[in-house]
Design a protein around this motif. Structure first.
Motif: not given
Length: 205
Positions: A59-78
């Motif tokens: 398990m690895k955790l990836y952190g972001f200061l905003g929800r938008d950054e996390r959303r963009a990160f998840v979309v790109m991983l797909a």
């Protein structure tokens, strides 16, 4: 699965931060933009977290200061060929609204500024991210920027002071952290020399 962490900043490295949550230290991988905006050691922060598990690394955790950054990160991983490292690199050079605008105007050069993103991967990102929701705002709002691209903002005193410390060999994460702390202490009227001096004092130079 961990979705958010609220705790004290215990350590900040080049690629990760250690967040102390009620005495438990969580190692969180972050981009340089996020690391540079974390508060000082010992102060409280909130990170939006994406948990990724693999058989090889656990398990690895990836952190972001905003929800938008996390959303963009998840979309790109797909997208095929885009791993966590490349997705973080893209977000280091393009915040989610800027990424959406770059995709809308098919600006491969903008995405190519990210470490590890070549022309082929930049084209794939543009193709796959079209019409994807990268922020909480409507996608159409960013398509309008094709016709009216925003002018680059003038350099700020903080940005100039950070650049000066980089020229002295200070790591970007540390330079941005001490200068932003100095700006908070000194106020909006602080000039570039004062920010540089305060930053160097914080670094013990």
């Amino acid at each position: 699965m961990i979705g958010r962490l609220r705790g004290l900043v215990a350590e900040v490295g080049e690629e990760e931060a250690l967040i102390d949550v009620a005495g438990v230290g969580y190692v969180v991988r972050c981009g340089s933009r996020t690391l540079g905006h974390l508060p000082a050691l010992g102060e409280e922060t909130v990170l939006h977290v994406e948990s990724i598990w693999s058989e090889a690394q656990g398990m690895k955790l990836y952190g972001f200061l905003g929800r938008d950054e996390r959303r963009a990160f998840v979309v790109m991983l797909a997208i095929q060929g885009v791993g966590p490292k490349a997705a973080l690199a893209v977000l280091d050079v393009l915040a989610p609204p800027d990424l959406a605008a770059a995709v809308a105007r098919e600006d491969k050069a903008a995405l190519g500024r990210a470490n590890g993103v070549g022309p082929k991967l930049a084209l794939r990102l543009i193709t796959e991210l079209k019409d994807k929701q990268l922020t909480d705002g409507p996608v159409a709002a960013f398509h309008a920027q094709i016709h009216a691209p925003a002018a680059p903002p003038p350099p700020s005193a903080v940005g100039e002071a950070v650049a000066a410390l980089l020229g002295l060999g200070v790591a970007e994460v540390n330079a941005r952290r001490v200068v932003e702390q100095a700006a908070l202490r000194l106020g909006e009227e602080a000039d570039i020399p004062a920010l540089i001096k305060a930053g160097l004092q914080e670094l013990g130079r």
